[in-house]
Design a protein around this motif. Structure first.
Motif, short mmCIF file in Angstrom:
data_model
loop_
_atom_site.label_atom_id
_atom_site.label_comp_id
_atom_site.label_asym_id
_atom_site.label_seq_id
_atom_site.Cartn_x
_atom_site.Cartn_y
_atom_site.Cartn_z
N GLN A 12 -0.56 34.96 4.84
CA GLN A 12 0.21 35.18 3.62
C GLN A 12 1.35 34.19 3.47
N ARG A 27 -3.16 32.31 0.55
CA ARG A 27 -3.02 33.58 -0.18
C ARG A 27 -4.05 33.65 -1.32
N LEU A 41 -7.43 34.64 0.11
CA LEU A 41 -7.41 36.06 0.52
C LEU A 41 -7.49 36.98 -0.70
N LYS A 42 -6.76 36.62 -1.76
CA LYS A 42 -6.74 37.47 -2.95
C LYS A 42 -8.09 37.42 -3.68
N LYS A 66 -10.34 39.68 -1.76
CA LYS A 66 -9.94 41.08 -2.01
C LYS A 66 -10.49 41.59 -3.34
N HIS A 67 -10.44 40.76 -4.37
CA HIS A 67 -10.86 41.19 -5.71
C HIS A 67 -12.31 40.83 -6.03
#
Length: 280
Positions: free
Chosen positions: A102, A108, A111-112, A115-116
């Motif tokens: 992060q 980031r 990773l995002k 995640k989505h």
């Protein structure tokens, strides 16, 4: 309803996608690769194709966001609008990643996206090199090709599918009684010619084979213990021809000369840019 929020200049392809509702991811990616095959990208340094893949296999895509660079604000907009696919012209993953944390904005973003469940695809220099791609669009600021100027790629790329997808041409001379089917059974080896001949050892046949590097090794293994055959083997690396229509950059020769200021105004009009820097 299939929605596109941002367009780059490949308008023809984008309009095709926007006429459809709900398309499988693999279908969309196939269309992009048909428009600009990834082999056109500069493989020595570029990073193109699918960079972030969703956990769901071949999901239905209803919303795509196109962007020049995938920054955190752009990603937040994609999430807000519930886009399932981001086409980022510049690859958000360029140098190898050693970790995903992060503390770094580029990490980031990845990773995002994971995640989505957002897929990220980057075409970069494949869209530069392709005929009627980004480079061709940029020089359209000076009119119509052949009518107002002539153009050619500064650095041409090799065609991918000619003369074949194989990389080598291997010839071998076999005694007449040898079973050629042993070669034909090898994966990625295609016999393209058989010529009867006579050697000092009697009747023979010269076989020409189009084959991959792995197939070359398999053929060599077939005759590892037969020196009279091994010494007849010749291997030629197949060089694929250059494609005169596609490549990196464009060099144009104008039919009518223009001042530097006029040329800049032409580009500003095309790109809808209201400012410029002129260094003299």
């Amino acid at each position: 309803m299939f929605s596109v929020f941002r367009l780059n200049k490949s308008q023809q392809l984008i309009r095709y996608l926007t006429t459809m509702s709900g398309i499988q991811l693999n279908t969309i990616l196939s269309q992009f690769k048909e428009y600009a095959p990834l082999y056109l990208a500069d493989q020595s340094w570029d990073n193109v194709g699918v960079l972030v893949e969703p956990s769901e296999n071949n999901p239905i895509i209803e919303k795509i966001l196109f962007t020049n660079d995938l920054t955190e604000p752009v990603l937040d907009e994609a999430i807000e609008r519930q886009a399932q696919l981001i086409i980022s012209y510049h690859p958000p993953i360029f140098s190898p990643l050693k970790r995903l944390t992060q503390s770094n904005w580029k990490e980031r973003i990845i990773l995002k996206c994971i995640k989505h469940g957002i897929t990220v695809y980057s075409p970069h220099t494949s869209w530069d090199a392709v005929d009627n791609g980004v480079n061709q669009w940029l020089i359209s600021a000076f009119g119509t090709n052949e009518q107002d100027y002539t153009s050619r790629p500064i650095e041409q790329v090799k065609e991918n599918d000619t003369p074949s997808k194989s990389q080598h041409l291997l010839t071998v001379t076999l005694p007449k009684e040898q079973n050629i089917n042993l070669i034909k059974d090898i994966k990625d080896a295609t016999v393209i010619n058989e010529i009867s001949c006579t050697t000092s050892n009697g009747p023979a046949i010269q076989v020409s084979i189009s084959c991959s590097s792995r197939a070359v090794s398999s053929i060599m293994d077939l005759y590892r213990n037969e020196d009279n055959i091994l010494k007849t083997i010749q291997i030629v690396d197949v060089q694929k021809p250059l494609d005169s229509r596609q490549g990196y950059g464009r060099l144009i020769q104008l039919k009518e000369s223009r001042t530097i200021r006029e040329a800049i105004e032409n580009v500003k009009t095309l790109t809808e840019t209201s400012y410029s820097f002129l260094l003299l």
